[in-house]
Design a protein around this motif. Sequence first.
Motif, short mmCIF file in Angstrom:
data_model
loop_
_atom_site.label_atom_id
_atom_site.label_comp_id
_atom_site.label_asym_id
_atom_site.label_seq_id
_atom_site.Cartn_x
_atom_site.Cartn_y
_atom_site.Cartn_z
N LYS A 149 -15.18 -29.51 57.45
CA LYS A 149 -15.64 -29.93 56.12
C LYS A 149 -15.49 -31.45 55.97
O LYS A 149 -16.41 -32.13 55.51
CB LYS A 149 -14.84 -29.19 55.05
N GLU A 150 -14.33 -31.97 56.36
CA GLU A 150 -14.07 -33.41 56.25
C GLU A 150 -15.05 -34.21 57.11
O GLU A 150 -15.57 -35.24 56.68
CB GLU A 150 -12.62 -33.74 56.64
N GLU A 151 -15.29 -33.73 58.33
CA GLU A 151 -16.22 -34.43 59.23
C GLU A 151 -17.63 -34.44 58.65
O GLU A 151 -18.33 -35.45 58.69
CB GLU A 151 -16.22 -33.79 60.61
N ALA A 152 -18.04 -33.30 58.09
CA ALA A 152 -19.38 -33.21 57.50
C ALA A 152 -19.49 -34.15 56.29
O ALA A 152 -20.50 -34.84 56.13
CB ALA A 152 -19.68 -31.77 57.09
N LEU A 153 -18.45 -34.18 55.46
CA LEU A 153 -18.45 -35.08 54.30
C LEU A 153 -18.57 -36.54 54.75
O LEU A 153 -19.35 -37.31 54.19
CB LEU A 153 -17.17 -34.90 53.48
N SER A 154 -17.80 -36.90 55.76
CA SER A 154 -17.85 -38.28 56.28
C SER A 154 -19.23 -38.63 56.80
O SER A 154 -19.77 -39.71 56.54
CB SER A 154 -16.82 -38.48 57.39
N ALA A 155 -19.82 -37.70 57.55
CA ALA A 155 -21.15 -37.94 58.11
C ALA A 155 -22.19 -38.13 57.02
O ALA A 155 -23.04 -39.03 57.10
CB ALA A 155 -21.54 -36.78 59.02
N ILE A 173 -21.33 -24.20 50.79
CA ILE A 173 -21.76 -23.78 52.13
C ILE A 173 -20.56 -23.23 52.90
O ILE A 173 -20.64 -22.21 53.57
CB ILE A 173 -22.41 -24.96 52.90
N ASN A 174 -19.42 -23.92 52.80
CA ASN A 174 -18.20 -23.52 53.49
C ASN A 174 -17.73 -22.14 53.01
O ASN A 174 -17.23 -21.35 53.80
CB ASN A 174 -17.11 -24.57 53.25
N ARG A 175 -17.89 -21.87 51.70
CA ARG A 175 -17.50 -20.56 51.16
C ARG A 175 -18.42 -19.47 51.69
O ARG A 175 -17.97 -18.39 52.04
CB ARG A 175 -17.57 -20.59 49.63
N ASP A 176 -19.75 -19.76 51.68
CA ASP A 176 -20.73 -18.76 52.11
C ASP A 176 -20.62 -18.46 53.61
O ASP A 176 -20.80 -17.32 54.03
CB ASP A 176 -22.16 -19.21 51.77
N SER A 177 -20.41 -19.50 54.41
CA SER A 177 -20.25 -19.29 55.86
C SER A 177 -19.04 -20.09 56.36
O SER A 177 -19.18 -21.23 56.80
CB SER A 177 -21.53 -19.67 56.61
N ALA A 180 -18.94 -21.98 59.81
CA ALA A 180 -20.00 -22.95 60.11
C ALA A 180 -19.44 -24.17 60.85
O ALA A 180 -18.35 -24.65 60.55
CB ALA A 180 -20.67 -23.40 58.81
N THR A 181 -20.23 -24.63 61.82
CA THR A 181 -19.82 -25.82 62.57
C THR A 181 -20.14 -27.06 61.72
O THR A 181 -20.82 -26.96 60.70
CB THR A 181 -20.59 -25.93 63.90
N VAL A 182 -19.68 -28.21 62.18
CA VAL A 182 -19.96 -29.46 61.47
C VAL A 182 -21.47 -29.66 61.36
O VAL A 182 -21.99 -30.01 60.29
CB VAL A 182 -19.32 -30.66 62.22
N GLU A 183 -22.18 -29.40 62.46
CA GLU A 183 -23.64 -29.57 62.47
C GLU A 183 -24.31 -28.66 61.45
O GLU A 183 -25.22 -29.07 60.73
CB GLU A 183 -24.22 -29.30 63.87
N ASP A 184 -23.86 -27.39 61.42
CA ASP A 184 -24.43 -26.43 60.46
C ASP A 184 -24.21 -26.91 59.02
O ASP A 184 -25.12 -26.85 58.19
CB ASP A 184 -23.79 -25.05 60.62
#
Length: 193
Positions: A149-155, A173-177, A180-184
């Motif tokens: 989650k943190e990596e996705a937010l930073s990106a 998104i994190n709650r639903d899946s 999920a990977t960072v890319e997802d």
Amino acid sequence: MITHIQGRLVEKTPTGVVIDCNGLGYHINISLHTFSLLPEGESLKLFTFLQVKEDSHTLFGFVEKQERELFKLLISVSGIGANIARTMLSSLEPQQIIQAIASNDIATVQSIKGIGAKTAQRVILDLKDKVLKIYNLDEVSVIASNTNKEEALSALEVLGFTRKSVEKVIEKINRDSPNATVEDLIKQALKSL
């Protein structure tokens, strides 16, 4: 103990509501999280917790049972009273608090107004095992999804989005899946933004 109250919503503010239940008005203290989930219209049902003290009886209300259970856990910690627990639930989503406790994220807990380093450590120390057990969390997956989650937010911030605008999207998104990977996370967030 009063476990829930259902009736007509007479008055609402970000910190409390008044529910008319057959001519009897109940003032119920709420968190901002519950305030944001209040349905439109007059009919309302809140799950409640009655705090009985020597000099007062105070009702706290929650739209979700999960938030009420987390509130009870928080007030069981020495140094956390009902008002600080309500502030915690107003500052962060219940799921964020659960994730922070489960992954030893002292910084997130400490970021809440009124919570110092020692209190944050005590919250995590006292509640981590309970949270992992109650919410069936695997410690490793919690830490991994938190990092993703943190990596996705930073990106997404690098791509020019403000952190505030993407945090809720990523959280959903994190709650639903949860796996999920960072890319997802990034791809799904970009579709939503």
